[in-house]
Each structure stands twice: as C-alpha cells, then as structure tokens.
Scaffold this motif. Structure first.
Motif, PDB file in Angstrom:
ATOM      1  N   ALA A  60       0.830  -1.209   0.000  1.00  0.00           N
ATOM      2  CA  ALA A  60       0.000   0.000   0.000  1.00  0.00           C
ATOM      3  C   ALA A  60       0.862   1.256   0.000  1.00  0.00           C
ATOM      4  CB  ALA A  60      -0.928  -0.010   1.214  1.00  0.00           C
ATOM      5  N   LEU A  61       1.975   1.232   0.733  1.00  0.00           N
ATOM      6  CA  LEU A  61       2.883   2.387   0.772  1.00  0.00           C
ATOM      7  C   LEU A  61       3.459   2.650  -0.616  1.00  0.00           C
ATOM      8  CD1 LEU A  61       4.611   4.485   2.371  1.00  0.00           C
ATOM      9  CD2 LEU A  61       6.346   2.682   2.567  1.00  0.00           C
ATOM     10  N   VAL A  62       3.898   1.590  -1.290  1.00  0.00           N
ATOM     11  CA  VAL A  62       4.470   1.746  -2.635  1.00  0.00           C
ATOM     12  C   VAL A  62       3.421   2.300  -3.595  1.00  0.00           C
ATOM     13  CG1 VAL A  62       5.491   0.538  -4.599  1.00  0.00           C
ATOM     14  CG2 VAL A  62       6.169  -0.078  -2.267  1.00  0.00           C
ATOM     15  N   LEU A  63       2.246   1.679  -3.588  1.00  0.00           N
ATOM     16  CA  LEU A  63       1.173   2.126  -4.478  1.00  0.00           C
ATOM     17  C   LEU A  63       0.757   3.555  -4.153  1.00  0.00           C
ATOM     18  CD1 LEU A  63      -0.921   1.603  -6.674  1.00  0.00           C
ATOM     19  CD2 LEU A  63      -2.384   0.527  -4.928  1.00  0.00           C
ATOM     20  N   GLY A  64       0.607   3.852  -2.864  1.00  0.00           N
ATOM     21  CA  GLY A  64       0.211   5.205  -2.458  1.00  0.00           C
ATOM     22  C   GLY A  64       1.235   6.246  -2.880  1.00  0.00           C
ATOM     23  N   THR A  65       2.522   5.917  -2.754  1.00  0.00           N
ATOM     24  CA  THR A  65       3.572   6.855  -3.164  1.00  0.00           C
ATOM     25  C   THR A  65       3.493   7.131  -4.662  1.00  0.00           C
ATOM     26  OG1 THR A  65       5.028   6.046  -1.404  1.00  0.00           O
ATOM     27  CG2 THR A  65       6.059   7.254  -3.221  1.00  0.00           C
ATOM     28  N   ILE A  66       3.295   6.083  -5.455  1.00  0.00           N
ATOM     29  CA  ILE A  66       3.181   6.250  -6.907  1.00  0.00           C
ATOM     30  C   ILE A  66       2.002   7.162  -7.250  1.00  0.00           C
ATOM     31  CG2 ILE A  66       2.685   5.035  -9.068  1.00  0.00           C
ATOM     32  CD1 ILE A  66       4.173   2.611  -7.867  1.00  0.00           C
ATOM     33  N   LEU A  67       0.871   6.929  -6.599  1.00  0.00           N
ATOM     34  CA  LEU A  67      -0.330   7.727  -6.878  1.00  0.00           C
ATOM     35  C   LEU A  67      -0.137   9.188  -6.472  1.00  0.00           C
ATOM     36  CD1 LEU A  67      -3.084   5.206  -5.724  1.00  0.00           C
ATOM     37  CD2 LEU A  67      -2.421   5.763  -8.066  1.00  0.00           C
ATOM     38  N   LEU A  68       0.451   9.413  -5.308  1.00  0.00           N
ATOM     39  CA  LEU A  68       0.637  10.780  -4.827  1.00  0.00           C
ATOM     40  C   LEU A  68       1.629  11.557  -5.685  1.00  0.00           C
ATOM     41  CD1 LEU A  68       0.657  10.160  -0.960  1.00  0.00           C
ATOM     42  CD2 LEU A  68      -1.142  11.274  -2.306  1.00  0.00           C
ATOM     43  N   VAL A  69       2.694  10.878  -6.113  1.00  0.00           N
ATOM     44  CA  VAL A  69       3.673  11.545  -6.988  1.00  0.00           C
ATOM     45  C   VAL A  69       3.018  11.942  -8.302  1.00  0.00           C
ATOM     46  CG1 VAL A  69       5.775  11.199  -8.351  1.00  0.00           C
ATOM     47  CG2 VAL A  69       5.698  10.458  -5.958  1.00  0.00           C
ATOM     48  N   ASN A  70       2.190  11.035  -8.852  1.00  0.00           N
ATOM     49  CA  ASN A  70       1.510  11.344 -10.109  1.00  0.00           C
ATOM     50  C   ASN A  70       0.457  12.435  -9.935  1.00  0.00           C
ATOM     51  OD1 ASN A  70       2.020   9.377 -12.648  1.00  0.00           O
ATOM     52  ND2 ASN A  70       2.493   8.292 -10.749  1.00  0.00           N
ATOM     53  N   ARG A  71      -0.091  12.555  -8.743  1.00  0.00           N
ATOM     54  CA  ARG A  71      -1.125  13.575  -8.506  1.00  0.00           C
ATOM     55  C   ARG A  71      -0.533  14.954  -8.246  1.00  0.00           C
ATOM     56  NH1 ARG A  71      -3.485  17.370  -7.924  1.00  0.00           N
ATOM     57  NH2 ARG A  71      -5.537  17.804  -7.002  1.00  0.00           N
ATOM     58  N   PHE A  72       0.530  15.027  -7.475  1.00  0.00           N
ATOM     59  CA  PHE A  72       0.995  16.332  -6.997  1.00  0.00           C
ATOM     60  C   PHE A  72       2.302  16.815  -7.641  1.00  0.00           C
ATOM     61  CE2 PHE A  72      -1.669  14.791  -3.454  1.00  0.00           C
ATOM     62  CZ  PHE A  72      -2.571  15.848  -3.389  1.00  0.00           C
ATOM     63  N   LEU A  73       3.059  15.921  -8.296  1.00  0.00           N
ATOM     64  CA  LEU A  73       4.308  16.334  -8.910  1.00  0.00           C
ATOM     65  C   LEU A  73       4.215  16.242 -10.428  1.00  0.00           C
ATOM     66  CD1 LEU A  73       6.829  14.607  -6.461  1.00  0.00           C
ATOM     67  CD2 LEU A  73       5.969  16.955  -6.400  1.00  0.00           C
TER      68      LEU A  73
END
Length: 448
Positions: A181-194
């Motif tokens: 979940a941490l890996v997936l969440g990091t990928i999603l957040l990077v794609n959303r905010f960066l």
C-alpha cells in the motif's frame, strides 16, 4: 533554421533522448520490475535439473547477460534485427513447463535443454519473416482484446506479490499489505501532486521507499551476500556441449511459435502506446531479435527469450516512451551479470514492494487495451462475443492452472499461457466472424 529543441520535438516519442540521470533512473525502474521474472526461470529450471546453488547462481547471471544484450539489440536495432522500441527482454515463461519435463528425462538434462533452445532459436530465425505477415490479422478489435488480456493475466502476479509472494509464511499479513500500500500510495501521490521528472521515476520512488521500510522491518534477507563474489564472467557452454534430442527440439520449436504470437501482441501494444505503426517489416525485426536471442542463449547457458509484458505497463505508467531508456536498462543488466553482489541486492527486493508497483502498472496495461477497443465496433454482437470469449479463455489458466492438465504435454506452452490462449482465440474468432464472414456476405451481395 531549426533549433535543437525543435528537432527534439519533431522526433517520435520512441526516438527522443533523455538527460543521462533521468535515463539511468527510468532504466533502473525497468530492471527492478523485470528482475524477478528474469531470475525465476533459471531458478525453476535449475532446481528441476538438480543443480547446486552455485550453478543456479551462474544460470541467473547468464540469463541477465543475454537479457541485457537482447534488450539493447531489440531497442536500438542492428541491421535487420531489433524493433527499435522500448522493449525489455528476458527468459520466457512459455518454455518453463517443457523445460522442467526435459530436465528429468534421461539423456536430456540441462545440456539437452540448451541444445533444444539453440535449435528452436534457429527455427525461429527461419520462420520470423513469415510470421511477421500476420500483422494484418491484428485489427484494433484483436489488439485491444489481447492487450486487455495481458493486463488481466498479469494482475494476479501483482496481487500475489502484494500478499508476500510464493512461500510467504503468513500470506496476506498486514506487514506485506502495508508495504504494498505504501508503494502504491507513493506512486499515486507523486503522479497527482508532482510533474515531469518526478512522475517519470514515480515507480522507482515508491519502490525505494518500500524497500527502506521493508529493510527496517526485517523483511530484506541478505543472507549469503558475503559469500557472493564481486566479479564473475559468464563463459559459453559452461555445462558442456549442448545435446540435441528430437523430441525436445520439436517441443521447444512449438514454444518459439507461441512466443512469436505473444510478442506480436506486445509489440502492437507498444506501438499504440508510443504512437509508432507496427508494419510487417518492423514486426519481422522484432521477431528476429526474439529468435536470435534464443539462439544465442543456448550457447550462453540460458533459455528461450522474449519481450516482457510487465514492462509495457511501466512505459504506459510513466509516459516515458524512449527506446534509449531500455538501452540503459539493458546495459544495467549486463553490469549486474558481471557483478553478482549487485545482482544479489536487486534480488533481495521483497515481493510486497513489487506488488504495490505491479498493481498500478499491470492495471495500466488493461486500461490501454480497453482504450484500443474503443477504436473497434463494440456495438456489433459478434465483436462483443469475440472480446468476451477471448478474455475468458485468457483468464482460464490463471483462475485454474490445472484446467488443461489432462491434455497432452506438447500443448502446455499454449494452454498454460493466458496471453497465448487469448491471442489464439481472438485471432480465430476474428477470422470466423469478420474476415471469412465479411467475405461470405460480400459474395452473397454480389449474387443478388
């Protein structure tokens, strides 16, 4: 006068060059994603052949070397070989069932497997020009169905990783799911905010963070690292002269045909993602590289090679479609093959870390297939039936791997591969419903 920037913009996405650091980081993402699959085949076959741990480690290094060379050739192209797109190559799972059987056969063993691989690679070189002509039988209806099936058949792999992988003491334990979940969440957040560079390496960032947390939790096993040598060359025919047994050769030749069918679907998928048309000539170059890699592999102590479907998801996920990224990844594979300690560290990545990344990327492959299906006439009932049955056939060996266990062993490369099942079904039904059906309707109209 054309500026350098304008010239870069005019290039197709597959031909664009990235800054060195970005090139290496995105290339390293490709290596991390395919590494587990690359080492799995030599592990399985080596154990079936009764090889020692040191000999299996040598098989892995040999596979990395050939995978690296094949990836570079496939991506950059050398003469009439190589499709010149971002393709990662590695040992094919399509041959695992046949090779495990060969490993236990008297008079065959590991040398017989290498001999069959060489012969099958040569056979592939002979038939590649003819196989490349089938591209006209892959309209968006068939291509979209196959690509959707690729994603769906890979998705259980990601879920298995997320739960801790095969052999996990407590599959689905909270610690595994948390890492995924941490890996997936990091990928999603990077794609959303960066944006830009950070999005391109979002998978690497997620996996790096997951690896650090897994290490802190005691999930990273580095036992045996001290005993692993720093440097080791891969010598040809390390296990002796290859043996050529007719039954093994014929079985592996069938595997090469299945690999060609799978690779055709994958090349067409990449063509859609990169915006590059896959003409028969391009397909021939790609299949020639598949066959040439298998031919070389037999001499270098490894197995039949093909393009890796999971890396298509990474191309779609990151939006980085440059073939020079996979050239960099191939170079990294060659370096890893010469540095067993470095390869050991990459192999120590826990499955849960890969699972978080796999859920996003394999899902993106499925989404690409659905997008391509929009180009076909899905309102037609026959086309709907083609999609439904073909996806169902592709999922059959995934849902119940033993469904076709009573069929002859020579059929295993087809019946044990969801991608092959979906491709054969989609091609056959398209011939039945659209090509032959259209021809018959035209004849009837002419008669009236």
């Amino acid at each position: 006068m054309t500026t350098p920037t304008e010239r870069t913009t005019a290039l197709s996405p597959a031909d664009q060059r990235l800054p060195l650091m970005q090139l290496l980081l995105v290339g390293f993402q490709h290596v991390l994603l395919m590494y587990g699959g690359a080492v799995a085949v030599p592990l399985i076959v080596g154990q079936a052949a009764g090889l020692s741990r040191e000999e299996i480690a040598f098989l892995i290094n040999a596979d990395l070397l050939v995978a690296g060379i094949a990836t570079i050739v496939q991506s950059i192209g050398i003469g009439p070989v190589g499709i010149r797109m971002p393709v990662m190559m590695g040992a094919s799972f399509a041959a695992v069932g046949s090779m495990v059987v060969m490993a236990g056969m008297p008079g065959v063993g590991i040398q017989g497997i290498f001999g069959a691989t060489i012969a099958a690679g040569f056979f592939g070189l002979l038939i590649a020009p003819f196989m490349s002509r089938v591209v006209r039988f892959f309209p968006p209806l068939v291509t979209g169905t196959v690509i959707t099936s690729i994603g769906l058949t890979l998705f259980p792999v990601a879920v298995n990783w997320a739960g801790g992988g095969n052999g996990a003491t407590h599959f689905g334990a909270l610690e595994y799911l948390s890492i995924a979940a941490l890996v997936l969440g990091t990928i999603l957040l990077v794609n959303r905010f960066l944006k830009g560079f950070w999005v391109n390496v979002s998978v690497l960032l997620g996996m790096a963070l997951g690896y650090l947390l897994a290490g802190a939790s005691g999930m990273v096993d580095l036992t045996g690292l001290d005993e692993t040598p720093w440097f080791q060359l891969v010598e040809p025919m390390h296990f002796g002269m290859p043996r050529f047994e007719l039954a093994s050769v014929l079985s592996m030749c069938l595997v090469v045909v299945i690999i060609f069918v799978e690779s055709t679907g994958m090349f067409l998928a990449l063509g859609k993602i990169t915006g590059r048309e896959i003409c028969p000539n391009a397909l021939r170059r790609g299949l020639m590289c598949d066959a040439g890699a298998s031919f070389l592999a037999g001499f270098f102590n490894t197995f039949t090679h093909s393009s890796f479907a999971q890396n298509i998801g990474l191309v779609q996920m990151t939006g980085v479609r440059s073939r020079y990224v996979t050239v960099a990844a191939g170079s990294l594979l060659i370096i890893l093959s010469l540095l067993p300690k470095a390869a050991f560290l990459v192999a120590s990545i826990p499955p849960a870390v890969l699972g978080g990344a796999g859920i996003a990327m394999f899902g993106m492959v499925t989404a690409t297939g659905i997008k391509i299906l929009h180009e076909a006439d899905i309102t037609d009932r026959s086309n709907q039936l083609l999609v439904a049955v073909s996806i169902g056939m592709g999922m059959a060996p995934v849902v119940r791997p033993d469904l076709f266990a009573q069929l002859p062993h020579w059929m295993e490369p087809i019946t044990h591969s969801g991608i092959a099942m979906a491709t054969v079904s989609a091609l056959t039904l398209n011939l039945l419903f659209n090509i032959f059906g259209e021809k018959n309707r035209s004849q009837q109209c002419t008669a009236h």
